[in-house]
Write a protein that holds these residues in place. Structure first.
Motif, mmCIF file in Angstrom:
data_model
loop_
_atom_site.group_PDB
_atom_site.id
_atom_site.type_symbol
_atom_site.label_atom_id
_atom_site.label_comp_id
_atom_site.label_asym_id
_atom_site.label_seq_id
_atom_site.Cartn_x
_atom_site.Cartn_y
_atom_site.Cartn_z
ATOM 1 N N SER A 1 -7.593 -18.693 19.756
ATOM 2 C CA SER A 1 -9.002 -19.016 19.565
ATOM 3 C C SER A 1 -9.800 -17.785 19.160
ATOM 4 C CB SER A 1 -9.565 -19.616 20.860
ATOM 5 O OG SER A 1 -10.954 -19.792 20.774
ATOM 6 N N ILE A 2 -9.483 -16.630 19.772
ATOM 7 C CA ILE A 2 -10.178 -15.390 19.410
ATOM 8 C C ILE A 2 -9.934 -15.046 17.945
ATOM 9 C CG2 ILE A 2 -10.266 -12.904 19.828
ATOM 10 C CD1 ILE A 2 -9.638 -13.473 22.751
ATOM 11 N N ASN A 3 -8.675 -15.059 17.528
ATOM 12 C CA ASN A 3 -8.343 -14.712 16.145
ATOM 13 C C ASN A 3 -8.962 -15.687 15.153
ATOM 14 O OD1 ASN A 3 -6.778 -12.469 16.875
ATOM 15 N ND2 ASN A 3 -4.972 -13.733 17.190
ATOM 16 N N LYS A 4 -8.946 -16.967 15.511
ATOM 17 C CA LYS A 4 -9.474 -17.974 14.600
ATOM 18 C C LYS A 4 -10.970 -17.826 14.401
ATOM 19 C CE LYS A 4 -9.841 -22.981 13.981
ATOM 20 N NZ LYS A 4 -9.513 -24.313 14.553
ATOM 21 N N ASN A 5 -11.713 -17.604 15.482
ATOM 22 C CA ASN A 5 -13.167 -17.555 15.394
ATOM 23 C C ASN A 5 -13.683 -16.230 14.853
ATOM 24 O OD1 ASN A 5 -14.488 -20.099 16.872
ATOM 25 N ND2 ASN A 5 -12.612 -19.588 17.958
ATOM 26 N N ILE A 6 -13.058 -15.132 15.251
ATOM 27 C CA ILE A 6 -13.547 -13.834 14.782
ATOM 28 C C ILE A 6 -13.174 -13.612 13.323
ATOM 29 C CG2 ILE A 6 -13.408 -11.349 15.137
ATOM 30 C CD1 ILE A 6 -13.051 -11.805 18.044
ATOM 31 N N SER A 7 -12.024 -14.124 12.906
ATOM 32 C CA SER A 7 -11.592 -13.919 11.519
ATOM 33 C C SER A 7 -12.528 -14.579 10.518
ATOM 34 C CB SER A 7 -10.169 -14.446 11.329
ATOM 35 O OG SER A 7 -10.113 -15.838 11.576
ATOM 36 N N VAL A 8 -13.292 -15.569 10.964
ATOM 37 C CA VAL A 8 -14.237 -16.235 10.063
ATOM 38 C C VAL A 8 -15.378 -15.303 9.698
ATOM 39 C CG1 VAL A 8 -15.859 -18.151 9.853
ATOM 40 C CG2 VAL A 8 -13.646 -18.505 10.946
ATOM 41 N N GLY A 9 -15.839 -14.503 10.664
ATOM 42 C CA GLY A 9 -17.001 -13.669 10.411
ATOM 43 C C GLY A 9 -16.725 -12.192 10.339
ATOM 44 N N ARG A 10 -15.459 -11.779 10.446
ATOM 45 C CA ARG A 10 -15.158 -10.348 10.439
ATOM 46 C C ARG A 10 -13.785 -10.142 9.822
ATOM 47 N NH1 ARG A 10 -16.902 -5.932 14.108
ATOM 48 N NH2 ARG A 10 -15.319 -4.306 14.094
ATOM 49 N N SER A 11 -13.682 -9.287 8.843
ATOM 50 C CA SER A 11 -12.405 -9.059 8.172
ATOM 51 C C SER A 11 -11.515 -8.187 9.037
ATOM 52 C CB SER A 11 -12.622 -8.394 6.808
ATOM 53 O OG SER A 11 -13.251 -7.138 6.965
ATOM 54 N N SER A 12 -10.220 -8.323 8.838
ATOM 55 C CA SER A 12 -9.243 -7.577 9.616
ATOM 56 C C SER A 12 -8.592 -6.517 8.750
ATOM 57 C CB SER A 12 -8.179 -8.523 10.185
ATOM 58 O OG SER A 12 -7.508 -9.195 9.143
ATOM 59 N N LEU A 13 -7.915 -5.613 9.423
ATOM 60 C CA LEU A 13 -7.215 -4.536 8.728
ATOM 61 C C LEU A 13 -6.071 -5.097 7.901
ATOM 62 C CD1 LEU A 13 -6.707 -1.469 8.326
ATOM 63 C CD2 LEU A 13 -5.217 -1.576 10.325
ATOM 64 N N LYS A 14 -6.013 -4.738 6.645
ATOM 65 C CA LYS A 14 -4.960 -5.207 5.747
ATOM 66 C C LYS A 14 -4.098 -4.026 5.310
ATOM 67 C CE LYS A 14 -6.533 -9.456 5.680
ATOM 68 N NZ LYS A 14 -5.777 -10.560 6.296
ATOM 69 N N LEU A 15 -2.820 -4.187 5.442
ATOM 70 C CA LEU A 15 -1.874 -3.168 4.999
ATOM 71 C C LEU A 15 -1.140 -3.666 3.768
ATOM 72 C CD1 LEU A 15 -0.276 -2.128 8.400
ATOM 73 C CD2 LEU A 15 -2.232 -1.103 7.263
ATOM 74 N N ASN A 16 -0.785 -2.759 2.903
ATOM 75 C CA ASN A 16 0.038 -3.119 1.754
ATOM 76 C C ASN A 16 1.274 -2.239 1.732
ATOM 77 O OD1 ASN A 16 -0.631 -0.589 0.354
ATOM 78 N ND2 ASN A 16 -2.646 -1.501 -0.002
ATOM 79 N N LYS A 17 2.102 -2.453 0.731
ATOM 80 C CA LYS A 17 3.388 -1.755 0.666
ATOM 81 C C LYS A 17 3.236 -0.255 0.460
ATOM 82 C CE LYS A 17 5.722 -5.836 -1.170
ATOM 83 N NZ LYS A 17 6.513 -6.408 -2.275
ATOM 84 N N ASN A 18 2.056 0.192 0.021
ATOM 85 C CA ASN A 18 1.863 1.609 -0.265
ATOM 86 C C ASN A 18 0.893 2.273 0.709
ATOM 87 O OD1 ASN A 18 3.541 1.541 -2.613
ATOM 88 N ND2 ASN A 18 1.869 0.543 -3.720
ATOM 89 N N SER A 19 0.497 1.573 1.769
ATOM 90 C CA SER A 19 -0.427 2.168 2.732
ATOM 91 C C SER A 19 0.215 3.395 3.379
ATOM 92 C CB SER A 19 -0.793 1.143 3.806
ATOM 93 O OG SER A 19 -1.455 0.033 3.237
ATOM 94 N N ASN A 20 -0.561 4.464 3.452
ATOM 95 C CA ASN A 20 -0.073 5.687 4.078
ATOM 96 C C ASN A 20 -1.235 6.353 4.802
ATOM 97 O OD1 ASN A 20 1.043 8.115 4.863
ATOM 98 N ND2 ASN A 20 2.049 8.505 2.917
ATOM 99 N N PHE A 21 -1.273 6.189 6.127
ATOM 100 C CA PHE A 21 -2.368 6.723 6.916
ATOM 101 C C PHE A 21 -2.105 8.149 7.374
ATOM 102 C CE2 PHE A 21 -2.708 2.109 7.405
ATOM 103 C CZ PHE A 21 -4.025 1.934 7.007
ATOM 104 N N CYS A 22 -1.039 8.765 6.856
ATOM 105 C CA CYS A 22 -0.775 10.160 7.158
ATOM 106 C C CYS A 22 -1.362 11.094 6.106
ATOM 107 C CB CYS A 22 0.732 10.415 7.271
ATOM 108 S SG CYS A 22 1.510 9.547 8.640
ATOM 109 N N CYS A 23 -1.865 10.535 5.026
ATOM 110 C CA CYS A 23 -2.433 11.382 3.980
ATOM 111 C C CYS A 23 -3.793 11.895 4.428
ATOM 112 C CB CYS A 23 -2.559 10.613 2.665
ATOM 113 S SG CYS A 23 -3.682 9.210 2.720
ATOM 114 N N ALA A 24 -4.209 12.996 3.842
ATOM 115 C CA ALA A 24 -5.444 13.655 4.274
ATOM 116 C C ALA A 24 -6.685 12.837 3.969
ATOM 117 C CB ALA A 24 -5.555 15.028 3.597
#
Length: 963
Positions: free
Chosen positions: A213-236
């Motif tokens: 229920s939390i995911n369903k209702n919050i996802s309507v009004g707030r976007s979530s973190l999206k990762l792709n095949k090239n995401s790299n959070f270690c870069c500066a």
């Protein structure tokens, strides 16, 4: 050959799991948290309001310190409101560390900024294990938000509250965001060691529904973190990884709520790190990477660890302001709050040094020094009487294109810069085109208040950007404080090393660096192939020789697909300590881990030479499997017992089969291992992962280890029950059973099983389903024990008669007496065993399998029993998750007892085959659908009882009409 191989696999699996349990805490360091002490007696003033009648077990309190309690409704509140929400089994008094530090900070501050802490009493409910608590707690939290805001007269100040939630308290706080009428009253949610995105254990369907229920209702009004095949959070450039996480199509109230999630790290064995990040987080951090914390917190110490408590309060004071009437409020400016959160929880390691005028400072009372060495150091043991300017030439060492500067006790007046040195005369040097490089410094975890800062510069990039630069300089302001800096210019090809995860069968270590050179400060290791959460590499950094005392080694690990999961670890004793390399969350499906490997930055003591090696860690891997997959055991144990039950039923048509009198018959098996491969293939088509970005398709190793452990556990379980039956039949409790249970309950259950089942069902409705299950287990054990006692008595009697006949025959033969052979009694014990018909209650293995299923079902619903014992009103007719499965199982057992099942009908072969097939499919469903959703096992077990009962009824009808 195959049989022996599978038996070996089962033995190795069970041994590996036990080895992992034994080394469960292998990665856990000692607790380095400092205690938080109150400077006055804590006071919890209860706030009464009308809605309290609806929540008799709950309470709202205001925290203060002193010997005189205050009257809340007569007090004018002027601070910024903070509500603390305790978690699973948590107390409202856990707020005292946070609130006490805030009170002390406010009293020491001249700005007038202060916080008002409120805390909620949830009666220490186990909300992580019983789902019906969650919606009630959420409703009460909404009520508390309204009540708290009514205590404030300033409309500007009363607009927003900050919620600090610990454990399940943060999940409840996030659930409030489902209601837009209340999300507008929330400024920030700080989550501490909380399974914020998904539950640890799903024992209850309502827990699953609550998260959904939390995911369903919050996802309507707030976007979530999206990762792709090239995401790299270690870069500066990815340090602000979640600040651009929102779009223009979001709900304004939800968008303005800042969600900060904090994980405890390795010490938190209750909530693993991978569970602590929400897909809606704006900022996520682990305590061992939070500046000025630098340590791992266990689940409970997260609320009292002084280092963490201070950082949280600093953040809340930083985003507070006061109006003209001195009412304090939290700022509504989201950008400011995000910047403050990044500063306190992520990026304080970026030092904003004061920019120095080198031309002016360098002319007066300054010492200029230029070193052409590639590696050197300078120490000011008693401080520096004059300003000191160190110049490092950029164009002298062409192959060495990386520059590492390590400074101990870096101060704001110290300054790193690049410039063009034009001339030098009269002992004066002049820099032109000066640009500050101090932002490249990062603070490393410190020991004994010795702050260590490191800057790593790319010389080639500096040359390309600033063509005329000739030097990098470091300005040290005159000071009495001791200080030291080390310089290491190196070739990145020699310090950057790439290696892959070794195979499981590889036990020997691989040496990466045989011996580092003196003065080496930095290595960077890139690890490929670790894509799941359990494979672990053991990294060792052994000092070979040192000049003087050995200082600590600091390792920083960054996972490119896991934002906020940076890990710092201080190696105080390198000869004894090991760094374990593993990941908190699996890589996303299709992620290219070879292109974006795990990054390990090693900051060494320049006075030592080191050997760096690695190997596959069996102990670390088994420990991780035990930590992360132990909750699969109930589903695999159920699947094993269903396979055994299927094998037992499939042989009902065999008239010569008499092995059912052995209670352990069928439990020494390996055929259930075949389920693993088939279920892995079917799960690809039958299940759908709601979170496509996260990896959830684990390799086969954990499933095999857990299933092999479940096979061994089933054997131990059946022998434990068998022992209990023997003790019950011939132990010390026999007298009690005879006078009370056997003389009262057993005759009723044996003569009127349907009536007794109706009584148990009415008891389940009146109390809770688990109470009836416990009584049913006790009664079932007595029934089996009674039948086993009669069997043993009959067997011993026939054996005694047989032995007497043998002795008499031998005696007559010795004396030449002619005898006629006895009839009706065999002289062989095996033939005596065959005379006992293997059906009804004498089929002990069949009934023990059903009893074991009943035991598992009772254990799965034990939390409902705990909730009922704590408060009978909580578990009512409509909220008892165990009621429906309980009614089904007890009704089925009543019919089975009435039919004296199993009645072997040897001509009913097709019925037994169909039942066996369906039970085998149920065993597969246990593994496919129930590994994480344990509550579904209740319905599978109940369905198994219904299937067996239906099979017995159809068999009886078939026998009747066939005659």
């Amino acid at each position: 050959m195959l049989k022996h191989f599978l038996v070996v696999i089962i033995a190795i699996s069970a041994g590996s799991f036990l080895y992992g349990i034994y080394n469960y805490n292998v990665e856990i360091e000692s607790n380095a948290c400092q205690m938080t002490y109150m400077f006055a007696p804590p006071q919890f003033s209860r706030i009464d309001f009308e809605e309290n009648d609806k929540f008799r077990n709950y309470g709202l309190y205001y925290y203060n310190e002193g010997r005189i309690s205050i009257e809340v409704h007569k007090t004018q509140f002027t601070g910024a409101p903070v509500i603390f929400v305790p978690g699973n089994g948590g107390s409202y008094k856990q707020v005292r560390s946070l609130a006490s530090v805030a009170l002390r900070k406010a009293r020491d501050s001249a700005t007038g900024i202060h916080l008002d802490y409120f805390t909620i009493d949830y009666n220490e409910e186990l909300s992580a294990l019983y789902g019906d608590y969650l919606e009630r707690q959420t409703l009460y939290l909404k009520t508390c938000i309204k009540i708290v805001l009514k205590l404030y007269k300033s409309t500007e100040q009363a607009a927003k509250v900050i919620i600090v939630g610990h454990s399940m308290g943060a999940v409840v706080a996030q659930a409030v965001l489902r209601d837009s009428e209340f999300s507008k009253f929330i400024n920030t949610i700080v989550s501490l060691s909380s399974p914020i995105n998904k539950p640890i254990l799903v024992l209850d369907e309502k827990i699953h529904a609550f998260y959904k229920s939390i995911n369903k209702n919050i996802s309507v009004g707030r976007s979530s973190l999206k990762l792709n095949k090239n995401s790299n959070f270690c870069c500066a450039t990815c340090s602000r990884f979640l600040m651009s996480n929102h779009t223009n199509n979001e709900d304004k109230n939800l968008k303005n709520v800042l969600i900060i999630t904090i994980g405890g790290g390795n010490r938190d064995v209750l909530v693993p790190p991978g569970f602590t990040i929400s897909k809606y987080s704006d900022i996520h951090a682990m305590t061992m990477s939070i500046p000025k914390v630098w340590l791992s917190c266990d689940h409970l110490s997260a609320v009292w660890c002084l280092q963490l408590v201070q950082v949280i309060n600093r953040y809340m004071f930083d985003i507070s302001a006061s109006d003209k009437q001195n009412f304090v409020y939290f700022t509504k400016d989201r950008i400011r709050r995000e910047q403050a959160a990044l500063t306190h929880f992520v990026k304080l390691n970026i030092i904003q040094s004061k920019e120095i005028n080198i031309e002016q400072e360098g002319r007066h009372n300054s010492i200029w020094r230029e070193d052409t060495l590639r590696v050197f150091s300078k120490a000011f043991k008693e401080g520096s009487k004059s300003n000191f300017i160190q110049l490092i030439p950029l164009r002298r060492h062409k192959k060495h294109t990386k520059l590492c500067i390590d400074v101990t006790q870096l101060e704001p007046d110290d300054f790193l810069f690049g410039c063009t040195v034009k001339s030098r005369f009269n002992n004066d040097s002049f820099c032109q085109d000066k640009v500050s490089l101090s932002h490249n410094f990062q603070i490393l975890p410190s020991i004994k208040n010795k702050m260590r800062s490191v800057a790593i510069l790319d010389i080639n990039n500096l040359k390309k950007t600033y063509v005329n630069w000739t030097h990098v300089g470091f300005f040290v302001r005159a000071s009495r404080k001791p200080k030291m800096y080390n310089v290491d210019m190196f070739n990145p090809a020699e310090r950057n090393m790439v290696f892959k995860l070794p195979r499981w069968s590889t036990f020997q270590k691989t040496i990466l660096v045989n011996e580092s050179s003196q003065g080496t400060l930095y290595y960077k290791l890139l690890v490929q192939g670790i894509e799941e959460t359990f494979p672990t590499i053991e990294l060792r950094i052994v000092p070979l020789s040192c000049i003087g005392d050995l200082n600590s080694i600091i390792i920083k690990m960054c996972i490119p697909w896991a934002p906020g999961f940076n890990k710092y670890q201080i190696i105080r004793d390198p000869s004894a300590e090991v760094f374990y390399v593993n990941v908190p969350v699996s890589s996303p499906i299709g992620y290219n881990s070879s292109m974006n490997p795990i990054s390990l930055e090693i900051f060494l003591d320049p006075l030592c030479r080191y050997q760096i090696s690695y190997k596959f860690s069996i102990v670390g891997t088994m420990s991780r499997i035990a930590q992360q997959f132990w909750h699969w055991l109930p589903s695999h144990l159920t699947a094993v017992i269903l396979v055994i039950l299927k094998n037992q039923i499939s042989k009902f048509h065999d008239e010569s089969s008499t092995k059912g009198i052995r209670p352990y018959h069928g439990y020494f098996q390996y055929a259930s291992l075949y389920l693993i491969t088939g279920c892995r293939v079917l799960s690809k088509f039958l299940t759908h992962n709601d979170d496509n970005e996260s990896g959830g398709d684990f390799s086969i190793y954990p499933a095999v280890i857990i299933h092999g452990t479940a096979i061994v556990l089933s054997i131990l379980l059946v022998f434990s029950v068998w022992t209990a039956i023997i003790l019950n039949a011939y132990g010390l409790s026999k007298l009690i059973n005879w006078f009370l249970l056997r003389s009262v309950l057993l005759p009723i259950a044996d003569t009127f099983p349907i009536l007794f089942a109706a009584f148990l069902i009415s008891l389940a409705i009146r109390t809770c389903g688990t109470v009836a299950l416990i009584i049913t287990c006790a009664l079932y054990l007595l029934l089996i024990s009674n039948a086993y006692s009669d069997y043993l008595e009959n067997w011993l009697l026939k054996t005694a008669v047989s032995l007497h006949a043998k002795v008499r025959s031998f005696y007559d033969k010795q004396n030449g007496i002619s005898t006629t052979p006895t009839t009706g009694i065999s002289s062989d014990t095996t033939s005596l065993m065959s005379l006992i018909r293997c059906d009804g209650m004498n089929n002990f293995s069949f009934h023990l399998s059903l009893f074991n299923l009943l035991i598992i079902m009772t254990g799965l619903n034990s939390m409902t029993f705990v909730a009922w014992v704590k408060d009978h009103r909580i578990v009512s007719l409509g909220t008892d998750p165990s009621l429906l499965p309980t009614v089904i199982v007890i009704s089925s057992l009543g019919l089975l007892w009435r039919l004296k099942s199993p009645k072997k009908i040897f001509s009913f072969r097709i019925g037994y085959r169909i039942a066996s097939l369906l039970i085998y499919m149920g065993a597969g469903a246990c593994i496919i659908y129930c590994q994480d959703a344990l509550y579904k096992l209740n319905y599978l077990i109940a369905g198994t009882f219904v299937l067996i009962t239906g099979m017995e009824l159809l068999g009886q009808c078939y026998k009747k009409f066939s005659l």
